[in-house]
Design an enzyme around this catalytic site. Sequence first.
Site, mmCIF file in Angstrom:
data_model
loop_
_atom_site.group_PDB
_atom_site.id
_atom_site.type_symbol
_atom_site.label_atom_id
_atom_site.label_comp_id
_atom_site.label_asym_id
_atom_site.label_seq_id
_atom_site.Cartn_x
_atom_site.Cartn_y
_atom_site.Cartn_z
ATOM 1 N N HIS A 279 -1.568 14.039 6.629
ATOM 2 C CA HIS A 279 -2.766 14.742 7.096
ATOM 3 C C HIS A 279 -2.474 15.537 8.363
ATOM 4 O O HIS A 279 -1.690 15.108 9.214
ATOM 5 C CB HIS A 279 -3.875 13.737 7.405
ATOM 6 C CG HIS A 279 -4.385 13.008 6.197
ATOM 7 N ND1 HIS A 279 -5.196 13.597 5.268
ATOM 8 C CD2 HIS A 279 -4.185 11.740 5.764
ATOM 9 C CE1 HIS A 279 -5.486 12.710 4.314
ATOM 10 N NE2 HIS A 279 -4.871 11.582 4.595
ATOM 11 N N SER B 24 -5.588 4.660 6.085
ATOM 12 C CA SER B 24 -5.347 6.091 6.237
ATOM 13 C C SER B 24 -5.860 6.546 7.604
ATOM 14 O O SER B 24 -6.909 6.059 8.043
ATOM 15 C CB SER B 24 -6.079 6.852 5.130
ATOM 16 O OG SER B 24 -5.659 8.191 5.124
ATOM 17 N N SER C 125 0.639 9.242 7.510
ATOM 18 C CA SER C 125 0.843 10.439 8.354
ATOM 19 C C SER C 125 1.264 10.047 9.764
ATOM 20 O O SER C 125 2.112 10.681 10.376
ATOM 21 C CB SER C 125 -0.460 11.239 8.457
ATOM 22 O OG SER C 125 -1.140 11.262 7.244
ATOM 23 N N ARG D 185 -6.421 -0.147 0.567
ATOM 24 C CA ARG D 185 -6.440 0.190 2.004
ATOM 25 C C ARG D 185 -6.603 -1.105 2.813
ATOM 26 O O ARG D 185 -7.419 -1.951 2.439
ATOM 27 C CB ARG D 185 -7.625 1.088 2.333
ATOM 28 C CG ARG D 185 -7.669 2.391 1.555
ATOM 29 C CD ARG D 185 -9.013 3.063 1.773
ATOM 30 N NE ARG D 185 -9.159 4.318 1.037
ATOM 31 C CZ ARG D 185 -9.635 4.408 -0.205
ATOM 32 N NH1 ARG D 185 -9.984 3.329 -0.876
ATOM 33 N NH2 ARG D 185 -9.749 5.585 -0.792
ATOM 34 N N THR E 216 0.821 -1.217 0.000
ATOM 35 C CA THR E 216 0.000 0.000 0.000
ATOM 36 C C THR E 216 0.854 1.266 0.000
ATOM 37 O O THR E 216 0.452 2.297 -0.536
ATOM 38 C CB THR E 216 -0.927 -0.027 1.244
ATOM 39 O OG1 THR E 216 -1.696 -1.225 1.171
ATOM 40 C CG2 THR E 216 -1.851 1.153 1.284
HETATM 41 C C1 LIG Z 1 -6.085 4.779 -1.767
HETATM 42 C C2 LIG Z 1 -5.298 5.069 -0.528
HETATM 43 C C3 LIG Z 1 -5.035 6.381 -0.138
HETATM 44 C C4 LIG Z 1 -4.330 6.645 1.017
HETATM 45 N N1 LIG Z 1 -3.968 7.925 1.302
HETATM 46 C C5 LIG Z 1 -3.275 8.192 2.427
HETATM 47 C C6 LIG Z 1 -2.852 9.507 2.711
HETATM 48 O O1 LIG Z 1 -2.983 10.415 1.903
HETATM 49 N N2 LIG Z 1 -2.257 9.740 3.904
HETATM 50 C C7 LIG Z 1 -2.065 8.757 4.818
HETATM 51 O O2 LIG Z 1 -1.594 9.049 5.900
HETATM 52 N N3 LIG Z 1 -2.360 7.484 4.537
HETATM 53 C C8 LIG Z 1 -2.945 7.187 3.361
HETATM 54 N N4 LIG Z 1 -3.261 5.906 3.045
HETATM 55 C C9 LIG Z 1 -2.870 4.851 3.972
HETATM 56 C C10 LIG Z 1 -1.396 4.485 3.842
HETATM 57 O O3 LIG Z 1 -1.049 4.310 2.507
HETATM 58 C C11 LIG Z 1 -1.173 3.216 4.652
HETATM 59 O O4 LIG Z 1 -1.570 3.475 5.969
HETATM 60 C C12 LIG Z 1 0.261 2.731 4.670
HETATM 61 O O5 LIG Z 1 0.858 2.746 3.412
HETATM 62 C C13 LIG Z 1 0.268 1.319 5.233
HETATM 63 O O6 LIG Z 1 1.581 0.888 5.357
HETATM 64 P P1 LIG Z 1 1.910 -0.540 5.905
HETATM 65 O O7 LIG Z 1 3.381 -0.581 6.085
HETATM 66 O O8 LIG Z 1 1.047 -0.863 7.060
HETATM 67 O O9 LIG Z 1 1.427 -1.546 4.754
HETATM 68 P P2 LIG Z 1 2.081 -1.890 3.338
HETATM 69 O O10 LIG Z 1 2.717 -0.722 2.710
HETATM 70 O O11 LIG Z 1 1.036 -2.600 2.555
HETATM 71 O O12 LIG Z 1 3.247 -2.913 3.698
HETATM 72 C C14 LIG Z 1 2.978 -4.247 4.044
HETATM 73 C C15 LIG Z 1 4.102 -5.096 3.497
HETATM 74 O O13 LIG Z 1 3.947 -6.421 3.975
HETATM 75 C C16 LIG Z 1 4.424 -7.309 2.977
HETATM 76 N N5 LIG Z 1 3.844 -8.636 3.235
HETATM 77 C C17 LIG Z 1 2.538 -8.972 3.251
HETATM 78 N N6 LIG Z 1 2.402 -10.286 3.485
HETATM 79 C C18 LIG Z 1 3.655 -10.801 3.634
HETATM 80 C C19 LIG Z 1 4.158 -12.100 3.873
HETATM 81 N N7 LIG Z 1 3.358 -13.174 4.018
HETATM 82 N N8 LIG Z 1 5.500 -12.273 3.933
HETATM 83 C C20 LIG Z 1 6.338 -11.215 3.780
HETATM 84 N N9 LIG Z 1 5.900 -9.954 3.539
HETATM 85 C C21 LIG Z 1 4.580 -9.752 3.466
HETATM 86 C C22 LIG Z 1 3.915 -6.671 1.678
HETATM 87 O O14 LIG Z 1 4.652 -7.108 0.564
HETATM 88 C C23 LIG Z 1 4.086 -5.191 1.966
HETATM 89 O O15 LIG Z 1 5.287 -4.677 1.450
HETATM 90 C C24 LIG Z 1 -3.911 5.592 1.850
HETATM 91 C C25 LIG Z 1 -4.138 4.274 1.440
HETATM 92 C C26 LIG Z 1 -4.784 4.018 0.243
HETATM 93 C C27 LIG Z 1 -4.928 2.624 -0.246
#
Ligand SMILES: Cc1cc2nc3c(=O)[nH]c(=O)nc-3n(C[C@H](O)[C@H](O)[C@H](O)COP(=O)(O)OP(=O)(O)OC[C@H]3O[C@@H](n4cnc5c(N)ncnc54)[C@H](O)[C@@H]3O)c2cc1C
Length: 478
Positions: A49, A337, A341, A310, A40
Site C-alpha cells: 500500500h 493490514s 507493506s 487478519r 497470514t
Molecule cells: C485478507 C487479508 C488481506 C491482506 N492484504 C494485505 C495487503 O494487501 N497489504 C498489506 O500490507 N497487508 C495485507 N494483509 C496483512 C498481511 O498479510 C499481514 O500483516 C502479514 O502477513 C502478517 O505477517 P506476520 O508475520 O505478522 O504473521 P504470519 O504470516 O501469520 O506469521 C506468523 C507465524 O507464526 C507462526 N506461529 C504461530 N504460533 C506459533 C507457535 N506457537 N509456535 C511456532 N510458530 C508459531 C505461524 O505458523 C506463522 O507462520 C492482509 C491480511 C489478510 C488476512
Amino acid sequence: MYDVAVIGAGIAGTFIARELTKYDLKIVLIDKDTDISNGTTKANSAIVHAGYDAKDGTLKGLLNAKGNAMYDKVCTELDVPFKRIGSFVIATNEEEMESVRDLYERGIKNNIPNMKILTEEEVKEMEPNLSKDIIGALYAPTAGIVSPWELSVALAENAGDNGCEIRLETEVTDMKKEDDKFVIDTNHGEIEAKYIFNCAGVYADKINEMVGEKTFEIVPTRGQYNILDKSVGSLVNHVIFQAPTKSGKGVLVAPTVHGNLLVGPDAEGLDDREALETTSERIGFIREKSRKTTDKIDFRKTITSFSGLRAKPSTGDFIIEESKDASGFINVAGIESPGLSAAPAIAEYAIDIFRNINTDLKDNENFNPTRKPVIRFMELSDEEKAEIIKKDSRYGTIICRCENITEGEIVDCINRNAGGKTVDAIKRRVRPGMGRCQGGFCGPRVMEILARELKEDIKNIVKDSRKSYILTEETKQA
Ligand SMILES: Cc1cc2nc3c(=O)[nH]c(=O)nc-3n(C[C@H](O)[C@H](O)[C@H](O)COP(=O)(O)OP(=O)(O)OC[C@H]3O[C@@H](n4cnc5c(N)ncnc54)[C@H](O)[C@@H]3O)c2cc1C
C-alpha cells in the site's frame, strides 16, 4: 543457548531474522508449520500500500509509507518480483468522492508522494475496463504488488545464508523467564534464548500470555478471494480499491505480480484461528461487490479460491514493544493490514527497540544482503535457455505445463537454505501447481522430485501440513 529466538516465520519474523543477521548474534527462527510464510503471509491481497489509509499518529501510519519506500532495495537484493503499478480508490457518487478526498488529505499528512485526484475522463483513459458509473478516483503511483510468500522465503533463505538457524515444525507450547534467559518449550524439546521476538501472527496474544499478563487480544478476521486465469490478468493495470463507505471497505480488483487477476476480500470475524475454508456465500458476495468496479470480470476463468486470517488486535494498532512483564521479550503483534507493506519498517522499528536494550551489539562483518539469483527459465532468451540446459539438463525438462516450470528450478528451490519440503512449498517458491490445472498434472512429478531430493519415502511427501498426506500405500504391487 541462542542470543535471540524469533517466533513465527511470516513476513514480520523473516524480516526481523534477516535484520538480526546483520549483527554478530546466534539466532534461531522458529515456526510450527512445515514451511516459511504458512500463516497470514501466504494468503492476503499482496499489495504494498502507498500509505494514505492509516491514521496519522498511529504505528500503521508511521510504518506503512516508510516500509513501502524500502521495497525496491530489498526485492532487488533478494531477487523477488515487485512491481510499483500504482493504485486507484474509485468513487461512484458524491459521498464516495468525499471519502476519496478524505483519503487524499490523510495521505498528505502521511507524506505520500505524487498522489492525485483523477477526473472521470482520466480514470477512463488509464483504466478503460472499469465501470461507467465511476466519477473520479484517488491515484497513488507508489502502491505496488509483490509475492509475499516468495519475499518471506527469500528473507529466510538470506537469513539462513547469514547464519540464522531455522527450525520448522517446531511449535512453541510454553515459555518461562529464568534470570537472564527464556526457556521455550516446544514439541521438539527446550530452546533457550536471551531475547525473544514474538511474531506469531494470530497466536501472538497466546505467546505473549506465556510470559506475562494479557495486555491485548487477537481476533482472527477472515478474508476470501478468487484468483483468475492469466488470460484475464490484464483487465486492470492498477490495484483498484473501492472507496470506503458506511457499509464497508468494498473489495479490490488487482493484477498479481505473476499476471493473474485477484478479486476480494471480505471481512468476517471468527473465533477459530485455523478457519481457512472458503464458502460459496462469501465468494458470491465478493463477486457481486466487484461489479461496482467492473462488470467485465469473467468468473468462469476462476482457477482457485483461498482465504487468509487478519490478526486484528484489540488495540487497533500494531503492537511493537518490549513486554512490561518480561524484559527482553519484544512483541511484534497485531500485524494486520498494512503489515506486509510496513514489514521492512516494522523490522527496523523492532530492531531499534532491541538495540536500546542491548547496547553492545557488534556488526556481522560477513553479512551478505544478496541471495543467489533464481533462474526463471521462461523469462530467459533462447540463447540463455540453451546455455543453462547445456550446464544442467534438468532445465530442459518441463514439469509444470501451465506455468512452464522446469525440473531444474524445482530441484534448486528444494536445495537452498529454507528450501521447500512439501508440494505446496514448491508451488509457492517456483509455481508448479499455480496454473489452470492447479497441480492436477504436475503434482505427482513434484512429489517424485521431492522424494528423490530429500531422500524420503514418497508416502511421506505431504501437500502442506503433516496431516495432508497424499499417498497411503501402494495399490499395485509387483
Ligand atoms: C485478507 C487479508 C488481506 C491482506 N492484504 C494485505 C495487503 O494487501 N497489504 C498489506 O500490507 N497487508 C495485507 N494483509 C496483512 C498481511 O498479510 C499481514 O500483516 C502479514 O502477513 C502478517 O505477517 P506476520 O508475520 O505478522 O504473521 P504470519 O504470516 O501469520 O506469521 C506468523 C507465524 O507464526 C507462526 N506461529 C504461530 N504460533 C506459533 C507457535 N506457537 N509456535 C511456532 N510458530 C508459531 C505461524 O505458523 C506463522 O507462520 C492482509 C491480511 C489478510 C488476512
